[in-house]
Scaffold this active site. Sequence first.
Site, short mmCIF file in Angstrom:
data_model
loop_
_atom_site.label_atom_id
_atom_site.label_comp_id
_atom_site.label_asym_id
_atom_site.label_seq_id
_atom_site.Cartn_x
_atom_site.Cartn_y
_atom_site.Cartn_z
N LYS A 221 86.90 68.79 32.47
CA LYS A 221 86.64 69.51 31.22
C LYS A 221 87.64 69.11 30.13
CE LYS A 221 83.08 72.23 32.23
NZ LYS A 221 83.15 73.66 32.50
N ARG A 255 82.97 73.82 41.42
CA ARG A 255 81.86 72.96 40.96
C ARG A 255 82.49 71.67 40.42
NH1 ARG A 255 79.07 71.77 36.21
NH2 ARG A 255 76.82 71.44 36.46
#
Length: 272
Positions: A221, A255
Amino acid sequence: MTINCNGKLISLESPKIMGILNLTPDSFFDGGKYKKEKEILQQTEKMLQEGAFCIDVGAYSSKPNAKNVSTEEELQRLLPIVQLLTQEFPDIILSIDTFRSEVAKSAIDNGAAMINDISGGNLDEQMMKTVGELKVPYILMHMRGNPQTMQSLTQYDDLLQDLVYYFSEKVAQARSFGINDIILDPGFGFAKTTHQNFELLKNMKILEVLELPLLAGLSRKSMIYKTLDISAKEALNGTSVLNVLALQQGAKILRVHEVKEARECIQLVAQL
């Protein structure tokens, strides 16, 4: 703490790994990487062999300012791959990353086992009703707006309190539609600044008050690569560091794009 996936009871007492399979050409890290059937099958097999309990398949990019695609195009991208994977790997547990009830129903009808909704039902008023009727697990994420607008919606009175309130309301709504298995995703990177993402990670354990399993989606991210002034492709080490912190804050599902490294994080944290 278990979820029922196609009749299989999956225990989340010890953390599990969800492998990411993006079918979109514009995903922030691996967009367009898996186009051909052979590439898709090889990557899926690799993630399963390395320890993923399920594969999260997405055909609509949710990165900031992502291009909107129609329901028809999402289905055209998604359903052939769902059919391919369930045929090639009969025991596979597929999670479907979508906020559209029509896509959710079609995917479950074709063998998928779980719905991962970035909007928590906010972008399709039929989603929770549909998931309740399908009797499948539901990953309920926190986000404001949509992928095109979320980056302008980062003002909170108190981020953590707002999330607890949001999830309390959403869980009650989901229960009213008969959804039994609910997983909460605080939505790192969705309508949150980099500072807010780290504040959330530092205090994620507060969400355990809701007594539901927590999913952490931190893989590559922008909170990692912007902080380190690197690219998403260089953010694997940073991903592992933050995954360890998420596990210490109570995450039950990671995830990730890289399963092997996430499994090693879980194994090492288990020794503490």
